[in-house]
Scaffold this motif. Sequence first.
Motif, PDB file in Angstrom:
ATOM      1  N   LYS A 324       0.807  -1.220   0.000  1.00 38.22           N
ATOM      2  CA  LYS A 324       0.000   0.000   0.000  1.00 38.22           C
ATOM      3  C   LYS A 324       0.839   1.269   0.000  1.00 38.22           C
ATOM      4  CE  LYS A 324      -4.199  -1.766   2.238  1.00 38.22           C
ATOM      5  NZ  LYS A 324      -5.072  -1.662   3.435  1.00 38.22           N
ATOM      6  N   LYS A 325       1.889   1.285   0.806  1.00 36.70           N
ATOM      7  CA  LYS A 325       2.661   2.523   0.983  1.00 36.70           C
ATOM      8  C   LYS A 325       3.841   2.642   0.026  1.00 36.70           C
ATOM      9  CE  LYS A 325       1.453   2.976   5.888  1.00 36.70           C
ATOM     10  NZ  LYS A 325       1.975   3.059   7.270  1.00 36.70           N
ATOM     11  N   ASP A 326       4.575   1.536  -0.166  1.00 32.47           N
ATOM     12  CA  ASP A 326       5.800   1.597  -0.972  1.00 32.47           C
ATOM     13  C   ASP A 326       5.599   1.148  -2.416  1.00 32.47           C
ATOM     14  OD1 ASP A 326       7.129   2.448   1.308  1.00 32.47           O
ATOM     15  OD2 ASP A 326       7.612   0.390   1.928  1.00 32.47           O
ATOM     16  N   GLY A 327       4.434   0.544  -2.727  1.00 35.14           N
ATOM     17  CA  GLY A 327       4.175   0.116  -4.103  1.00 35.14           C
ATOM     18  C   GLY A 327       4.748  -1.229  -4.470  1.00 35.14           C
ATOM     19  N   LEU A 328       5.151  -2.042  -3.478  1.00 31.81           N
ATOM     20  CA  LEU A 328       5.672  -3.377  -3.772  1.00 31.81           C
ATOM     21  C   LEU A 328       4.640  -4.179  -4.563  1.00 31.81           C
ATOM     22  CD1 LEU A 328       7.834  -5.650  -3.230  1.00 31.81           C
ATOM     23  CD2 LEU A 328       6.453  -6.267  -1.231  1.00 31.81           C
ATOM     24  N   GLY A 329       5.106  -4.893  -5.597  1.00 29.99           N
ATOM     25  CA  GLY A 329       4.219  -5.761  -6.368  1.00 29.99           C
ATOM     26  C   GLY A 329       4.292  -7.188  -5.874  1.00 29.99           C
TER      27      GLY A 329
END
Length: 579
Positions: A324-329
């Motif tokens: 949600k915060k860092d955009g990790l896929g």
Amino acid sequence: MNSDITFLNDRLLSFYLLGGVVLFIALVYKEYGNTRKSVFYLRVSIGLIAIFSLLAIALRPAYPNKKNSNKAIVITGGADKTQLDSLKKIYPKITTVDYKSGDFIKPKLEGTAKVFLLGYGIEEYDLFQFENMDVVYLPSKLPPGIDKIKYSKTVFQGENVNIRAHFYKSKPGNKVYLVDFGGNKLDSAVIIDGEFKLNAVTKLTGEFVYQLTVIDSIGEQVIQEPLPVKINAPKKLRILILNNFPNFETRYLKNFLAEEGHQITIRTQLTSNRFKYEYLNTKTQVFSGITEDSLKDFDVLVLDTPGFSQLSVNEKQILESAVKKDGLGIYVQQVEDNFKEKTFVNFVTQFDGLPEMKWHNESQIKLYKYPYIFQKTANTYSLLEIEDNLAVYQYLGRGKVGSSVFKNTYQLLLKGNKPVYREIWTDIFKEIAKPSWESVNWQLVTDIGLVNVPVDIRIKTALARPALTDNLEHHIALLQHADISDEYVARIYPEKEGWNHLKLSADDSILDFKFYVFKDDDWSTKRHSNLLKNSQSYFNNVAEAQEKELLLKPINVYWFYFIFIGCVSFLWLHPKLKK
């Protein structure tokens, strides 16, 4: 007498009628027995007229009235001469108006009751001129040509440019070639039932224009259409793979990703307390587990469904926060025939019972899959350029969570189908990876840009006081979104064909964007097809909203006032005159 009389104040119709009945009963009661029979009927009739007049004043009767009988024909590109002659024969004095893109013709249609629209239709930005008009749209037939196409407009160096298209009214024996910017033929296909597919590997970076050339059965060129493509330098990803047990799919996938230059860290569980670690294209470092610090080093996390279910509550919270915060896929690897296992998102699947499928309908290339397909929902998007329901993702904050129905894709490599294997996994990882931080995000809204025709571009940037200029240093106005402060829209009127250059300046930063402007005769069939669809959709909706251009004309209430006053005056004066 008009049979279509209606009432403007009909919401309380039943109460008004009830009041009228009460007044009539009171009138009859008052007059009954007090006068002779002939006088009784006269006074009751006059009283009834007064009651009707009073009701008319309250209800305000009206009748439909056409504006006028004027008609006009709007002639757009591709108009059918036969239809035009027929209309002129039926309506000899009808007005004709020629339309071209950008023409302001609304004043010529003022006071017109009905408009006949001939040809391919009206550009989307000119449709406002036909609001509140009764329009009969008589579309023209499309000319032969490519009317649908889907291809990779921006790719990384080394990736394939994949093209799927449809040729309208293709003839038997037609063949299509993909030609590069140097005139070399990269791929070819026979057009079957209007459909064809092409692909080619990209080798250089930059902005290039490929060509789609269609020839007939005797070798004559039918059409040639330009295909602009931007090829960017490849992006190397940092990928973490967590497996609950060793499997062949991960074994081949890690080797493929390493060959592509990505940095791979793998942790495979061997027993309940033993793990195997592998590091490809990256330094050996101990992966201590799922923590906030350890996840910041990765763009994509691959884990299987059993591994996800065994994560602790704390680990799932850390993982969800990283997405949600860092955009990790996150890519969820399905390892068993069970799609009910929930992750952070809820994928909706449908059982299709098919254990395998043909790739792009090519009988020689088969893929094994689980007997499901993904259903489209509001927040579900495809991970693949061409297929829609085999590999999908959903947004979770800034990041994405995805999965697929593929099973044992490594068999493609064993059977010599590495290009297909590469296409699948390159698309998946490119789409699901953590977004790179960019100070500006550009989105070309207009599908096919032409000279002196508006091209809309959406820009997202957090830079303060951005200023946009074109090739000739002309300043272009930026319209800021009312609710989203970092989103802007710009409308540009290109002055030259080919690659056009925009510059966004803010503080000490200058950022570039290039987009392609076509010639007037490029992609004519596709542009006309888009016009037809937009015009049909717009004018059908208008027709449903107002099948007839009618206005309700109210009857003047003063007439009812006069009648009411006259009737009441008679009822008041009649006994006095009699005496």
